[in-house]
Write an enzyme that holds these catalytic residues in place. Structure first.
Site, PDB file in Angstrom:
ATOM      1  CG  ASP A  21       2.034  -0.559   2.901  1.00 33.84           C
ATOM      2  OD1 ASP A  21       2.666  -1.542   2.458  1.00 33.84           O
ATOM      3  OD2 ASP A  21       2.445   0.618   2.829  1.00 33.84           O
ATOM      4  CD  GLU A  22      -4.091  -2.265   0.373  1.00 38.62           C
ATOM      5  OE1 GLU A  22      -3.095  -3.016   0.332  1.00 38.62           O
ATOM      6  OE2 GLU A  22      -4.388  -1.486  -0.545  1.00 38.62           O
ATOM      7  N   GLY A  23      -2.395  -5.126   4.432  1.00 37.27           N
ATOM      8  CA  GLY A  23      -2.271  -6.365   5.204  1.00 37.27           C
ATOM      9  C   GLY A  23      -2.443  -7.582   4.300  1.00 37.27           C
ATOM     10  CE  LYS A  24      -0.673  -5.686  -1.088  1.00 41.48           C
ATOM     11  NZ  LYS A  24      -0.660  -4.429  -0.342  1.00 41.48           N
ATOM     12  CE  LYS A  47      -4.169 -11.930   9.968  1.00 40.94           C
ATOM     13  NZ  LYS A  47      -4.645 -11.794  11.305  1.00 40.94           N
ATOM     14  N   GLY A  78       6.319  -4.716   0.358  1.00 39.18           N
ATOM     15  CA  GLY A  78       6.791  -5.235   1.641  1.00 39.18           C
ATOM     16  C   GLY A  78       5.610  -5.895   2.309  1.00 39.18           C
ATOM     17  CG  HIS A  79       3.446  -8.384   0.600  1.00 41.24           C
ATOM     18  ND1 HIS A  79       3.034  -9.100  -0.482  1.00 41.24           N
ATOM     19  CD2 HIS A  79       3.261  -7.080   0.260  1.00 41.24           C
ATOM     20  CE1 HIS A  79       2.619  -8.274  -1.433  1.00 41.24           C
ATOM     21  NE2 HIS A  79       2.754  -7.044  -0.998  1.00 41.24           N
ATOM     22  CB  THR A  80       4.459  -7.705   7.633  1.00 43.98           C
ATOM     23  OG1 THR A  80       4.947  -6.482   7.103  1.00 43.98           O
ATOM     24  CG2 THR A  80       5.189  -8.051   8.912  1.00 43.98           C
ATOM     25  CD  GLN A  93       3.431  -2.598  -5.703  1.00 44.28           C
ATOM     26  OE1 GLN A  93       3.180  -3.263  -6.679  1.00 44.28           O
ATOM     27  NE2 GLN A  93       4.481  -2.850  -4.954  1.00 44.28           N
ATOM     28  CB  THR A 128       3.545   1.232  -8.506  1.00 49.74           C
ATOM     29  OG1 THR A 128       4.829   0.626  -8.710  1.00 49.74           O
ATOM     30  CG2 THR A 128       2.420   0.244  -8.805  1.00 49.74           C
ATOM     31  NE  ARG A 160       2.963   1.295   5.777  1.00 53.05           N
ATOM     32  CZ  ARG A 160       2.896   0.051   6.234  1.00 53.05           C
ATOM     33  NH1 ARG A 160       2.015  -0.271   7.166  1.00 53.05           N
ATOM     34  NH2 ARG A 160       3.697  -0.880   5.772  1.00 53.05           N
ATOM     35  CE  LYS A 202      -2.124  -2.421  10.971  1.00 49.07           C
ATOM     36  NZ  LYS A 202      -0.829  -1.909  10.515  1.00 49.07           N
ATOM     37  CG  ASP A 246      -5.950  -4.756  15.879  1.00 48.03           C
ATOM     38  OD1 ASP A 246      -6.212  -4.906  14.673  1.00 48.03           O
ATOM     39  OD2 ASP A 246      -4.783  -4.615  16.304  1.00 48.03           O
TER      40      ASP A 246
HETATM   41  P1  GDP Z   1       0.909  -5.511   2.878  1.00 44.66           P
HETATM   42  O1  GDP Z   1       1.931  -4.778   2.111  1.00 44.66           O
HETATM   43  O2  GDP Z   1      -0.471  -5.281   2.355  1.00 44.66           O
HETATM   44  O3  GDP Z   1       1.205  -6.986   3.017  1.00 44.66           O
HETATM   45  O4  GDP Z   1       0.923  -4.894   4.348  1.00 44.66           O
HETATM   46  P2  GDP Z   1       2.239  -4.566   5.234  1.00 44.66           P
HETATM   47  O5  GDP Z   1       2.810  -5.842   5.710  1.00 44.66           O
HETATM   48  O6  GDP Z   1       3.129  -3.632   4.520  1.00 44.66           O
HETATM   49  O7  GDP Z   1       1.578  -3.729   6.410  1.00 44.66           O
HETATM   50  C1  GDP Z   1       0.609  -4.261   7.248  1.00 44.66           C
HETATM   51  C2  GDP Z   1       1.135  -4.262   8.696  1.00 44.66           C
HETATM   52  O8  GDP Z   1       0.060  -4.471   9.588  1.00 44.66           O
HETATM   53  C3  GDP Z   1       2.120  -5.368   8.994  1.00 44.66           C
HETATM   54  O9  GDP Z   1       3.038  -4.922   9.949  1.00 44.66           O
HETATM   55  C4  GDP Z   1       1.236  -6.487   9.571  1.00 44.66           C
HETATM   56  O10 GDP Z   1       1.938  -7.356  10.440  1.00 44.66           O
HETATM   57  C5  GDP Z   1       0.236  -5.670  10.310  1.00 44.66           C
HETATM   58  N1  GDP Z   1      -1.105  -6.271  10.407  1.00 44.66           N
HETATM   59  C6  GDP Z   1      -1.780  -6.998   9.481  1.00 44.66           C
HETATM   60  N2  GDP Z   1      -3.036  -7.245   9.906  1.00 44.66           N
HETATM   61  C7  GDP Z   1      -3.156  -6.649  11.112  1.00 44.66           C
HETATM   62  C8  GDP Z   1      -4.239  -6.518  12.048  1.00 44.66           C
HETATM   63  O11 GDP Z   1      -5.341  -6.970  11.832  1.00 44.66           O
HETATM   64  N3  GDP Z   1      -3.988  -5.801  13.176  1.00 44.66           N
HETATM   65  C9  GDP Z   1      -2.771  -5.237  13.440  1.00 44.66           C
HETATM   66  N4  GDP Z   1      -2.635  -4.562  14.577  1.00 44.66           N
HETATM   67  N5  GDP Z   1      -1.738  -5.368  12.600  1.00 44.66           N
HETATM   68  C10 GDP Z   1      -1.934  -6.037  11.440  1.00 44.66           C
HETATM   69  P1  IMO Z   2       2.822  -3.243  -0.768  1.00 42.21           P
HETATM   70  O1  IMO Z   2       2.792  -4.429  -1.707  1.00 42.21           O
HETATM   71  C1  IMO Z   2       2.512   1.075  -0.359  1.00 42.21           C
HETATM   72  C2  IMO Z   2       4.162   3.494  -3.630  1.00 42.21           C
HETATM   73  C3  IMO Z   2       5.368   4.343  -3.333  1.00 42.21           C
HETATM   74  C4  IMO Z   2       5.107   5.510  -4.280  1.00 42.21           C
HETATM   75  C5  IMO Z   2       4.501   4.816  -5.500  1.00 42.21           C
HETATM   76  C6  IMO Z   2       5.513   4.549  -6.618  1.00 42.21           C
HETATM   77  O2  IMO Z   2       3.674  -3.446   0.430  1.00 42.21           O
HETATM   78  O3  IMO Z   2       1.428  -2.794  -0.459  1.00 42.21           O
HETATM   79  P2  IMO Z   2       7.437   2.746  -6.892  1.00 42.21           P
HETATM   80  O4  IMO Z   2       8.676   2.501  -6.086  1.00 42.21           O
HETATM   81  O5  IMO Z   2       6.539   1.587  -6.996  1.00 42.21           O
HETATM   82  O6  IMO Z   2       7.743   3.346  -8.247  1.00 42.21           O
HETATM   83  O7  IMO Z   2       6.660   3.912  -6.091  1.00 42.21           O
HETATM   84  O8  IMO Z   2       3.966   3.588  -5.031  1.00 42.21           O
HETATM   85  N1  IMO Z   2       4.310   2.054  -3.301  1.00 42.21           N
HETATM   86  C7  IMO Z   2       3.727   1.456  -2.261  1.00 42.21           C
HETATM   87  N2  IMO Z   2       2.979   1.966  -1.262  1.00 42.21           N
HETATM   88  N3  IMO Z   2       2.745  -0.253  -0.423  1.00 42.21           N
HETATM   89  C8  IMO Z   2       3.461  -0.775  -1.431  1.00 42.21           C
HETATM   90  O9  IMO Z   2       3.582  -2.096  -1.619  1.00 42.21           O
HETATM   91  C9  IMO Z   2       4.032   0.089  -2.389  1.00 42.21           C
HETATM   92  N4  IMO Z   2       4.812  -0.091  -3.477  1.00 42.21           N
HETATM   93  C10 IMO Z   2       4.963   1.120  -4.035  1.00 42.21           C
HETATM   94  O10 IMO Z   2       5.402   4.744  -1.991  1.00 42.21           O
HETATM   95  O11 IMO Z   2       4.102   6.343  -3.735  1.00 42.21           O
HETATM   96 MG    MG Z   3       3.469  -3.397   2.443  1.00 40.70          MG
END
Ligand code: GDP
Ligand code: IMO
Ligand code: MG
Length: 427
Positions: free
Chosen positions: A13-16, A18, A40-42, A223, A238, A304, A330, A332
């Site tokens: 969830d680092e923001g991959k 985006k 879950g990539h937003t 991940q 994972t 989180r 992030k 900001d």
């Molecule tokens: P991913 O799994 O690495 O693609 O990240 P997620 O989409 O799960 O979570 C990142 C969240 O932060 C999403 O809701 C994005 O829209 C949001 N996001 C990404 N970059 C930024 C940023 O620079 N600032 C803010 N405020 N939100 C961001």
């Molecule tokens: P993105 O791509 C954050 C975590 C789960 C759990 C562990 C194992 O959006 O960054 P799993 O269902 O894969 O067997 O769960 O990994 N996990 C994630 N945490 N972002 C994800 O994906 C994740 N995908 C799995 O919360 O701790």
């Molecule tokens: Mg994610």
């Protein structure tokens, strides 16, 4: 950028999404190489928000070939739903290709994931309950059903029969559950197979042709480094390989064809699920970051866990992924905090630990050693150039470069495409 790998450098969830979407404007091919709909990539584009689980974040560009590689696990129902949702929103998915070698998540995988998580109680992993682990287990046990098997009704029936005999025995005799209905699953999944067929291909050939034609290729990690099955905080990981090394196996490409690896680094750290997290903030600052950063899981909606940036993690990620650069996201969200902290090492039973340890027993007892820095008051979400960032924000970024040993190529100051500062166009 010729053949660029983008990975998560922390716990996901680092923001991959985006960053990949931003970079994909220049890419001709975008490839997912591991994981499944646990991701879950937003992506925010044109005022719309897209939450992608299996489909690469390049899909919003109509001419980009999007590949879901052999290293992934596919829940047919989920990917078809994702295709339908995108089509309804006017996004064309005709350039999507799914590897015939990827493995199929079956209903018993999801069921077993759920039952095992419940059975383990407090000692569970906190998985996404999407059947990811059980599907990869079958793959490693060499009984999995690949997408190419799903497309052949005879082979599919044979494999499903053998698998279900065993899975039903486990469900009934070990877990005391109802058995699953063979014919019902068979009929339902044959329908999914028909719908998936136009998308299925030998993606290694497509990729090879793209390499030969010198096309710009982006590999999108799911991940994060610390969730890697080999190199992460095992067993709280994972079941796939999110690190850059996972690309070669999960996409079917030789290491000689990778030109650069960039790590996505959140300006602080978050984690969903269980497992040690030395810099976790269980106080008001942690809650403030969660609310301001909207740190709730894209896939499961779980809050989180939030904490300070950990340079020990970053150094480790830089080392094992061969990071050539990092994209900090992030930034900001940290605006308005008077003081910021960066963990530069751990103290463990009176000793200083500088390298990220393998033993969770050690990690659990590690106390972060912090360096404190002054924060900034300004809202930076509209800043478009690096030089216009507040001095303390630049100092924070420069310190990240120093402690991680990786250069920053991009800084993200908001979820939208235009909230991205390109520091150095070296990708
Ligand atoms: P991913 O799994 O690495 O693609 O990240 P997620 O989409 O799960 O979570 C990142 C969240 O932060 C999403 O809701 C994005 O829209 C949001 N996001 C990404 N970059 C930024 C940023 O620079 N600032 C803010 N405020 N939100 C961001
Ligand atoms: P993105 O791509 C954050 C975590 C789960 C759990 C562990 C194992 O959006 O960054 P799993 O269902 O894969 O067997 O769960 O990994 N996990 C994630 N945490 N972002 C994800 O994906 C994740 N995908 C799995 O919360 O701790
Ligand atoms: Mg994610």
């Amino acid at each position: 950028m010729t053949r660029l790998v983008v990975i998560g450098a922390q716990w996901g969830d680092e923001g991959k999404g985006k960053i990949v979407d931003f970079l994909a404007r220049k890419a001709e091919v975008v490839v997912r190489y591991q994981g499944g709909n646990n991701a879950g990539h937003t992506v925010e584009a044109g005022g719309n928000t897209y939450k992608l689980h299996l489909i690469p974040s390049g899909i919003l560009y109509p001419d980009t070939l999007c590949i879901v590689g052999n290293g992934t696990v596919i829940d047919p129902k989920v990917i078809l739903q994702e295709i339908d949702d995108l089509n309804k929103r006017g996004i064309n998915t005709s350039n999507l290709r799914i590897s015939d070698r990827s493995h199929t998540i079956m209903p018993y995988h999801v069921k077993i994931d759920e039952i095992e998580e419940d059975r383990k109680g407090e000692a569970n992993i906190g998985t996404t309950r999407r059947g990811i682990g059980p599907c990869y287990m079958d793959k490693m046990e060499r009984i999995g059903i690949r997408v190419c098997d799903l497309l052949e009704p005879g082979i599919f029936r044979e494999k499903l029969t053998t698998n279900l005999e065993m899975k039903n025995a486990v469900l009934e005799k070990i877990y005391g559950q109802q058995p699953m209905d063979m014919e019902k699953i068979y009929t339902e999944y044959c329908e999914y197979a028909k719908r998936l067929k136009p998308y299925v291909a030998d993606t290694t050939v497509l990729l090879h042709n793209a390499v030969k034609a010198d096309k710009k290729i982006l590999f999108e990690g799911a991940q994060g480094t610390l969730l890697d099955n080999d190199l992460g905080t095992y067993p709280f990981v994972t079941s796939s390989h999110p690190v850059s090394g996972g690309v070669c196996i999960g996409a079917g490409i030789g290491p000689t064809h990778i030109s650069h690896v960039t790590g996505v680094v959140k300006a602080y750290i978050t984690r969903v699920g269980k497992g040690p997290f030395p810099t976790e903030l269980l106080d008001d600052i942690g809650s403030l970051i969660r609310e301001k950063g909207n740190e709730y899981g894209t896939t499961t909606g779980r809050p989180r866990r939030c904490g300070w940036l950990d340079a020990t993690v970053l150094k480790y990620a830089a080392r094992i992924n061969g990071l050539g650069s990092i994209a900090v996201t992030k930034l900001d969200v940290l605006g308005g905090l008077k003081k910021l902290k960066i963990c530069i090492g751990y103290e463990h039973q009176g000793r200083i630990i500088e390298e990220f340890p393998a033993s969770l027993a050690v990690l659990e007892k590690c106390k972060p050693i912090y360096e404190e820095m002054d924060g900034w008051e300004e809202d930076i979400s509209g800043v478009k150039e690096y030089r216009l960032l507040p001095a303390n924000a630049k100092r924070y970024l420069e310190r990240i470069e120093e402690v991680s040993g990786a250069e920053i190529s991009m800084v993200s100051v908001g979820p939208a495409r235009d909230q991205t500062i390109v520091v150095k166009e070296r990708l």
